[in-house]
Design a protein around this motif. Structure first.
Motif, PDB file in Angstrom:
ATOM      1  N   GLN A  45       0.533  -1.307   0.088  1.00 52.86           N
ATOM      2  CA  GLN A  45       0.283  -0.096   0.240  1.00 52.86           C
ATOM      3  C   GLN A  45       1.105   1.271  -0.025  1.00 52.86           C
ATOM      4  O   GLN A  45       1.478   1.045   0.835  1.00 52.86           O
ATOM      5  CB  GLN A  45      -0.887  -0.203   0.882  1.00 52.86           C
ATOM      6  N   LEU A  46       0.525   2.196  -0.192  1.00 53.09           N
ATOM      7  CA  LEU A  46       1.442   3.128  -0.637  1.00 53.09           C
ATOM      8  C   LEU A  46       1.002   3.867   0.654  1.00 53.09           C
ATOM      9  O   LEU A  46      -0.131   4.454   0.911  1.00 53.09           O
ATOM     10  CB  LEU A  46       0.906   4.249  -2.297  1.00 53.09           C
ATOM     11  N   LEU A  47       2.212   4.654   1.068  1.00 50.56           N
ATOM     12  CA  LEU A  47       1.931   5.622   2.368  1.00 50.56           C
ATOM     13  C   LEU A  47       2.265   6.544   1.763  1.00 50.56           C
ATOM     14  O   LEU A  47       1.244   7.624   2.412  1.00 50.56           O
ATOM     15  CB  LEU A  47       3.300   4.834   2.461  1.00 50.56           C
ATOM     16  N   LEU A  48       2.962   7.570   0.994  1.00 46.42           N
ATOM     17  CA  LEU A  48       3.384   8.739   0.581  1.00 46.42           C
ATOM     18  C   LEU A  48       4.295   8.600  -0.025  1.00 46.42           C
ATOM     19  O   LEU A  48       5.468   7.317  -0.764  1.00 46.42           O
ATOM     20  CB  LEU A  48       3.753   9.315   2.033  1.00 46.42           C
ATOM     21  N   LYS A  49       4.371  10.131  -1.092  1.00 52.18           N
ATOM     22  CA  LYS A  49       5.434   9.992  -2.818  1.00 52.18           C
ATOM     23  C   LYS A  49       5.839  11.495  -2.444  1.00 52.18           C
ATOM     24  O   LYS A  49       5.170  12.428  -1.942  1.00 52.18           O
ATOM     25  CB  LYS A  49       4.719   9.680  -3.763  1.00 52.18           C
ATOM     26  N   TYR A  50       6.486  11.419  -2.894  1.00 53.70           N
ATOM     27  CA  TYR A  50       7.590  13.020  -2.942  1.00 53.70           C
ATOM     28  C   TYR A  50       7.341  13.558  -4.176  1.00 53.70           C
ATOM     29  O   TYR A  50       7.906  12.770  -5.543  1.00 53.70           O
ATOM     30  CB  TYR A  50       8.835  12.877  -2.575  1.00 53.70           C
ATOM     31  N   THR A  51       7.090  14.870  -4.650  1.00 53.61           N
ATOM     32  CA  THR A  51       6.503  15.261  -5.670  1.00 53.61           C
ATOM     33  C   THR A  51       7.531  15.790  -6.487  1.00 53.61           C
ATOM     34  O   THR A  51       6.629  17.533  -7.662  1.00 53.61           O
ATOM     35  CB  THR A  51       4.783  16.048  -6.053  1.00 53.61           C
ATOM     36  N   SER A  52       8.236  17.037  -5.618  1.00 52.56           N
ATOM     37  CA  SER A  52       8.917  18.123  -5.635  1.00 52.56           C
ATOM     38  C   SER A  52       8.260  19.548  -5.462  1.00 52.56           C
ATOM     39  O   SER A  52       8.716  20.325  -5.166  1.00 52.56           O
ATOM     40  CB  SER A  52       9.559  18.170  -6.779  1.00 52.56           C
ATOM     41  N   ALA A  53       6.677  19.610  -4.887  1.00 46.96           N
ATOM     42  CA  ALA A  53       5.898  20.297  -4.433  1.00 46.96           C
ATOM     43  C   ALA A  53       6.355  21.051  -3.269  1.00 46.96           C
ATOM     44  O   ALA A  53       6.399  22.397  -3.334  1.00 46.96           O
ATOM     45  CB  ALA A  53       4.717  20.342  -4.620  1.00 46.96           C
ATOM     46  N   ALA A  54       6.914  19.796  -2.279  1.00 48.56           N
ATOM     47  CA  ALA A  54       7.110  20.404  -0.232  1.00 48.56           C
ATOM     48  C   ALA A  54       8.024  19.293  -0.075  1.00 48.56           C
ATOM     49  O   ALA A  54       8.232  18.249  -0.920  1.00 48.56           O
ATOM     50  CB  ALA A  54       5.683  20.601  -0.415  1.00 48.56           C
ATOM     51  N   THR A  55       8.988  19.655   0.261  1.00 48.27           N
ATOM     52  CA  THR A  55      10.205  19.013   0.728  1.00 48.27           C
ATOM     53  C   THR A  55       9.617  17.682   2.174  1.00 48.27           C
ATOM     54  O   THR A  55      10.007  16.719   2.363  1.00 48.27           O
ATOM     55  CB  THR A  55      11.482  19.226   1.254  1.00 48.27           C
ATOM     56  N   GLY A  62      -0.995   8.556   9.512  1.00 48.32           N
ATOM     57  CA  GLY A  62       0.383   9.802  10.803  1.00 48.32           C
ATOM     58  C   GLY A  62       1.502   9.628  10.273  1.00 48.32           C
ATOM     59  O   GLY A  62       2.668  10.292  11.174  1.00 48.32           O
ATOM     60  N   PHE A  63       2.061   9.332   8.958  1.00 48.44           N
ATOM     61  CA  PHE A  63       2.968   9.310   8.693  1.00 48.44           C
ATOM     62  C   PHE A  63       3.524  10.444   8.227  1.00 48.44           C
ATOM     63  O   PHE A  63       2.902  10.656   6.890  1.00 48.44           O
ATOM     64  CB  PHE A  63       3.884   7.546   7.448  1.00 48.44           C
ATOM     65  N   GLU A  64       5.412  10.612   8.129  1.00 49.12           N
ATOM     66  CA  GLU A  64       5.327  12.016   6.866  1.00 49.12           C
ATOM     67  C   GLU A  64       6.768  11.539   7.114  1.00 49.12           C
ATOM     68  O   GLU A  64       7.725  10.383   7.274  1.00 49.12           O
ATOM     69  CB  GLU A  64       5.491  13.310   7.443  1.00 49.12           C
ATOM     70  N   ALA A  65       7.045  12.096   5.775  1.00 49.51           N
ATOM     71  CA  ALA A  65       8.524  11.624   5.088  1.00 49.51           C
ATOM     72  C   ALA A  65       9.097  13.367   4.036  1.00 49.51           C
ATOM     73  O   ALA A  65       8.831  14.173   4.295  1.00 49.51           O
ATOM     74  CB  ALA A  65       8.659  10.579   3.906  1.00 49.51           C
ATOM     75  N   GLU A  66      10.578  13.424   4.936  1.00 50.53           N
ATOM     76  CA  GLU A  66      10.993  14.425   4.767  1.00 50.53           C
ATOM     77  C   GLU A  66      12.103  14.486   3.649  1.00 50.53           C
ATOM     78  O   GLU A  66      13.159  13.532   3.764  1.00 50.53           O
ATOM     79  CB  GLU A  66      11.519  15.553   5.825  1.00 50.53           C
ATOM     80  N   PHE A  67      12.118  14.913   2.215  1.00 52.87           N
ATOM     81  CA  PHE A  67      13.100  15.357   1.499  1.00 52.87           C
ATOM     82  C   PHE A  67      14.258  16.518   1.969  1.00 52.87           C
ATOM     83  O   PHE A  67      13.588  17.245   0.867  1.00 52.87           O
ATOM     84  CB  PHE A  67      12.760  15.621   0.011  1.00 52.87           C
TER      85      PHE A  67
END
Lengths: 112, 116
Positions: A45-55, A62-67
């Motif tokens: 299952q997809l949790l989250l994705k980085y789209t370059s719109a926000a780091t 409740g999960f988050e990730a920082e680029f």
């Protein structure tokens, strides 16, 4: 070629404590990055994705990730672990924007 | 609604036999992917179909592996002359389009293949 490295094969936390799952990426240009979760006997299952719109990217449950480009990292965090978070987590990159290239996975164990 | 379905859920076969694994994608999804999850190799891409375009077969490990997608819907992954190293969980995913960043890939429950 784009790739990801998950630095820990297993992470153990107590319920209610913070979660940190580490991922470093290798890419010659701005990558597309994801985190997927696989619960026992369930599909990915997809949790989250980085789209370059926000780091800082917020995902489900409740999960988050920082680029962080300077550190070539995309670590997954959660302020307070729940028993239901126990699962395997995959950091993923998509070279060519179609197929997914998975990291080796980190198994999260949550103890009461 | 219905998700991605795969059949069979488990398959045990003898070395040297051929096997067929089936994937039914979500209705309306034009992109379909096969991945393999094994202890030795982790989760790896096998093949990708998008609409009527030629499939991306760059992940197939040998010419014993082939896949087809009929009518833009159901897909079958065929492994000929199975070897013990083919033992793995074979995952199918589908999405509305081919751009992974735009269109989420939805995964099926997988087929666990055991070659004895």
């Amino acid at each position: 070629a784009q790739s990801v490295t998950q630095l820990d094969s297993h992470v153990s936390v107590s319920e209610g404590t913070p979660v940190l799952l580490r991922c470093n990426y290798s890419s010659s240009y701005s990558p597309s990055l994801f985190w997927y979760v696989q619960h026992p006997n369930k599909g990915l299952q997809l949790l989250l994705k980085y789209t370059s719109a926000a780091t800082l990217v917020k995902g489900i449950n409740g999960f988050e990730a920082e680029f962080k480009k300077s550190e070539t990292s995309f670590h997954l965090t959660k302020p307070s672990a729940h028993m239901s978070d126990a699962a395997e987590y995959f950091c993923v990159v998509t070279p060519g924007f179609q197929k997914l290239v998975f990291g080796t996975g980190t198994r999260l164990l949550v103890s009461p | 609604g219905a998700g991605v379905s795969q059949s069979p859920s488990n398959k045990v076969t003898e070395k040297g036999k051929d096997v067929e694994l089936r994937c039914d994608p979500i209705s309306g999804h034009t992109a379909l992917y096969w991945y393999r999850q094994s202890l030795g190799q982790g989760l790896e891409f096998l093949i990708y179909f998008q609409g009527n375009s030629a499939p991306d077969k760059s992940g197939l490990p040998s010419d014993r592996f082939s896949a087809e997608r009929t009518g833009g819907s159901v897909s079958t992954l065929t492994i000929q002359r199975t070897q013990q190293e083919d033992s793995a969980v074979y995952l199918c995913a589908s999405s509305l389009g081919g751009q992974a960043l735009t269109y989420e890939q939805y995964f099926g429950p997988g087929t666990r293949l055991t070659v004895t």
